[in-house]
Design an enzyme around this catalytic site. Sequence first.
Site, PDB file in Angstrom:
ATOM      1  N   ASP A 221       5.547  54.905 -30.425  1.00 55.50           N
ATOM      2  CA  ASP A 221       6.843  55.956 -30.901  1.00 55.50           C
ATOM      3  C   ASP A 221       8.098  54.533 -31.501  1.00 55.50           C
ATOM      4  OD1 ASP A 221       9.223  57.384 -31.304  1.00 55.50           O
ATOM      5  OD2 ASP A 221       8.816  58.586 -29.778  1.00 55.50           O
ATOM      6  N   ASP A 222       8.429  54.767 -32.710  1.00 49.46           N
ATOM      7  CA  ASP A 222       9.536  53.824 -33.385  1.00 49.46           C
ATOM      8  C   ASP A 222       9.505  52.460 -33.392  1.00 49.46           C
ATOM      9  OD1 ASP A 222      10.854  57.027 -33.341  1.00 49.46           O
ATOM     10  OD2 ASP A 222      12.627  55.669 -31.710  1.00 49.46           O
TER      11      ASP A 222
ATOM     12  N   CYS B  90       9.476  62.516 -35.065  1.00 49.72           N
ATOM     13  CA  CYS B  90       8.315  62.562 -33.697  1.00 49.72           C
ATOM     14  C   CYS B  90       7.232  63.560 -33.548  1.00 49.72           C
ATOM     15  CB  CYS B  90       9.180  62.130 -32.554  1.00 49.72           C
ATOM     16  SG  CYS B  90       9.943  61.206 -31.838  1.00 49.72           S
TER      17      CYS B  90
ATOM     18  N   ARG C 223       3.114  64.705 -33.930  1.00 46.60           N
ATOM     19  CA  ARG C 223       1.928  64.511 -33.312  1.00 46.60           C
ATOM     20  C   ARG C 223       1.410  66.413 -33.900  1.00 46.60           C
ATOM     21  NH1 ARG C 223       5.602  61.071 -31.628  1.00 46.60           N
ATOM     22  NH2 ARG C 223       4.901  59.754 -29.033  1.00 46.60           N
TER      23      ARG C 223
ATOM     24  N   LYS D 173       3.891  60.420 -24.054  1.00 51.28           N
ATOM     25  CA  LYS D 173       5.011  61.798 -24.725  1.00 51.28           C
ATOM     26  C   LYS D 173       4.184  62.794 -25.237  1.00 51.28           C
ATOM     27  CE  LYS D 173       8.986  61.763 -28.098  1.00 51.28           C
ATOM     28  NZ  LYS D 173       9.656  60.447 -28.644  1.00 51.28           N
TER      29      LYS D 173
ATOM     30  N   HIS E 236       6.401  66.270 -26.795  1.00 54.12           N
ATOM     31  CA  HIS E 236       7.360  66.532 -27.801  1.00 54.12           C
ATOM     32  C   HIS E 236       6.288  67.403 -28.962  1.00 54.12           C
ATOM     33  CE1 HIS E 236      10.404  65.048 -30.234  1.00 54.12           C
ATOM     34  NE2 HIS E 236      10.982  65.993 -28.866  1.00 54.12           N
TER      35      HIS E 236
ATOM     36  N   HIS F 198      11.121  54.064 -28.007  1.00 54.81           N
ATOM     37  CA  HIS F 198      12.310  55.019 -28.268  1.00 54.81           C
ATOM     38  C   HIS F 198      13.759  54.763 -27.865  1.00 54.81           C
ATOM     39  CE1 HIS F 198      13.968  58.890 -29.043  1.00 54.81           C
ATOM     40  NE2 HIS F 198      12.842  58.972 -30.312  1.00 54.81           N
TER      41      HIS F 198
ATOM     42  N   ASP G 195       4.026  56.393 -34.484  1.00 51.12           N
ATOM     43  CA  ASP G 195       4.951  58.096 -34.512  1.00 51.12           C
ATOM     44  C   ASP G 195       5.921  57.621 -36.142  1.00 51.12           C
ATOM     45  OD1 ASP G 195       6.725  57.068 -33.704  1.00 51.12           O
ATOM     46  OD2 ASP G 195       6.874  59.300 -32.806  1.00 51.12           O
ATOM     47  N   ASN G 196       6.486  56.875 -36.246  1.00 46.32           N
ATOM     48  CA  ASN G 196       7.162  56.702 -37.275  1.00 46.32           C
ATOM     49  C   ASN G 196       7.517  55.144 -37.504  1.00 46.32           C
ATOM     50  OD1 ASN G 196       8.882  59.186 -35.691  1.00 46.32           O
ATOM     51  ND2 ASN G 196       9.626  56.898 -35.365  1.00 46.32           N
TER      52      ASN G 196
ATOM     53  N   LYS H 111      12.720  55.562 -39.560  1.00 45.32           N
ATOM     54  CA  LYS H 111      12.684  56.827 -39.042  1.00 45.32           C
ATOM     55  C   LYS H 111      13.807  57.596 -40.014  1.00 45.32           C
ATOM     56  CE  LYS H 111      12.986  58.845 -34.536  1.00 45.32           C
ATOM     57  NZ  LYS H 111      13.429  58.504 -32.916  1.00 45.32           N
TER      58      LYS H 111
END
Length: 551
Positions: free
Chosen positions: A42-43, A80, A84, A140, A142, A254, A360-361, A379
């Site tokens: 994530d990130d 995010c 997903r 995660k 989300h 993240h 994810d980004n 992001k």
Amino acid sequence: MEGSRRVFIQGLAAGVPAWMASPGCAAAAGRKRPNIVFIMSDDSGYSDPGFCGGEIETPNLDRLARGGMKWTQFYNAARCSPTRAAVMTGRWPQEVGMGDLAGFKFDAGVSCYRGIVDQSVPMIPEILGPAGYHTMMAGKWHLGGQKIKAQGAGWQAYYPGRELTPEIREFYFNGMPKQRGFDRFFGLLGGEWHYFVNPPPNKQYYEGNELAVIDEPHWYSTRGCTDKAIEYLREARRQDDRPFFLYLPYQAPHHPLEAPKAVVEKYRALYFNTDPHQLEERRVERMKRMGILPEDADYTPRLAGPRNGFPSEEKRTEWLEQVCVHAAMQEVMDGEIGRVVETLREMGELEHTLICYCSDNGAAGKMGHLGNTPFQGSKALLWEGGSRSPLIAHWPGVIPAGTTNHTAASVLDLMPTFLDAAGVSYPASFRGNRLDTPPGRSLMPAFRGGSVDAPEYLHWDLYGQKAVVYRGRWKLLINPGWWVHIKDNEEPVLELYDLDRDPAETRNLASSRPELVEQLRRAQRAWEDRYEVTPYGEAIEKGLGRKAEWK
């Protein structure tokens, strides 16, 4: 049920891709169906890990890349929850209600912004589970599911005067991982929380449908999620020899930036003693040597720190500290990925497992441009730095080791790829609703040494205010700088790039190719109309009947 966006489609598209037409589990007769492990960070910045030129130590991801295929032009939705949603459903985020982040406070009352994934569209575990797979997740979520226990201040602040009915509570409860097909779940329902949990009490990490009991001193979530993933893997194998699908979406790196001190100190010694611009240049050099960037690709140094430099030495130090923790979090995560791979090896399952990894980004804006070198943006922005991630695919004996693929692909392709690998068909209906053909396609032909074509068009949109459309080598951005562009411009700001020659987006060709720009804009408008994409502020006013507080 209230809040659900019901989708009724009258028939399947005439052209059905091969992965939809596969004869289900029968395709696996006479051979062992593969396990599938999908890992997502994530990130993470594009060039953060070692296998993409970074100085962050990621030996386990590097080893997976060397032993499999590295996909260099792999796209996500730049945020995010939308990413997903695309992964889990194989559909455009706006199509399934996830045009913005997850949670009831992001429900704008219109179909593309519901803050929760449409429950009339199946997720991966809801297809693989009935096909005989164990389904497990640690990390995660989300995607909008949550337990709303009382009509508290948060609900009243967002929905003044609206009663929180049992039906609404049930609707959000049914969006939690266990209700969306996972046999076993441990992790966060929301978007972020502290990595270190010093009990008591744990307030955010769930196991199944209840708050998890965490009694380990100085528990760290990246390690804790891996512990649970390994526990679930071993538990599944003790039960029977059915294949398993493991979804391992780490929160790292993240915000909040938290990592073990010893690892952070290691990176302080690196980053505080090296000019960030040199780090940036070294990343570009390594990426060219690795064949990730063309040797003749133009590259404009992005200034590794903030766009306009540091206003003071104090701010420079603050940024460097963040970069150190960001790097440490990824090294720790890589070590945990190594534990999962080693567990598969010990179980005798590694040779029978498709492992995929991506982010994810891109890295968050607070990291400056270093994480996403050589690309601009971060992001939540649709330049390559926000929405482009490397993909690793590893499957011994199936995916040729040490291969690289430069074809455009995206997270929309993951579900069809996993179903194809498993020999499982996408359903014609789900919960009484007819389903059309998802937009992605299986990458398995390329994984097996063949090829796949790039999608005819690839669309992403954020808030109905910034968008991108890809066609072949061409990329058109509409208001890519978001508020920087829309606050002072009545007409949209347009940027057109030839990614084959200019992957770092250094030369805007919009003014010299007006016909191509208009063609791509028409395609984007048609896509937006199909999925009722609306500027977020207008959606709030239309769906909730109140004045939006932002443009």
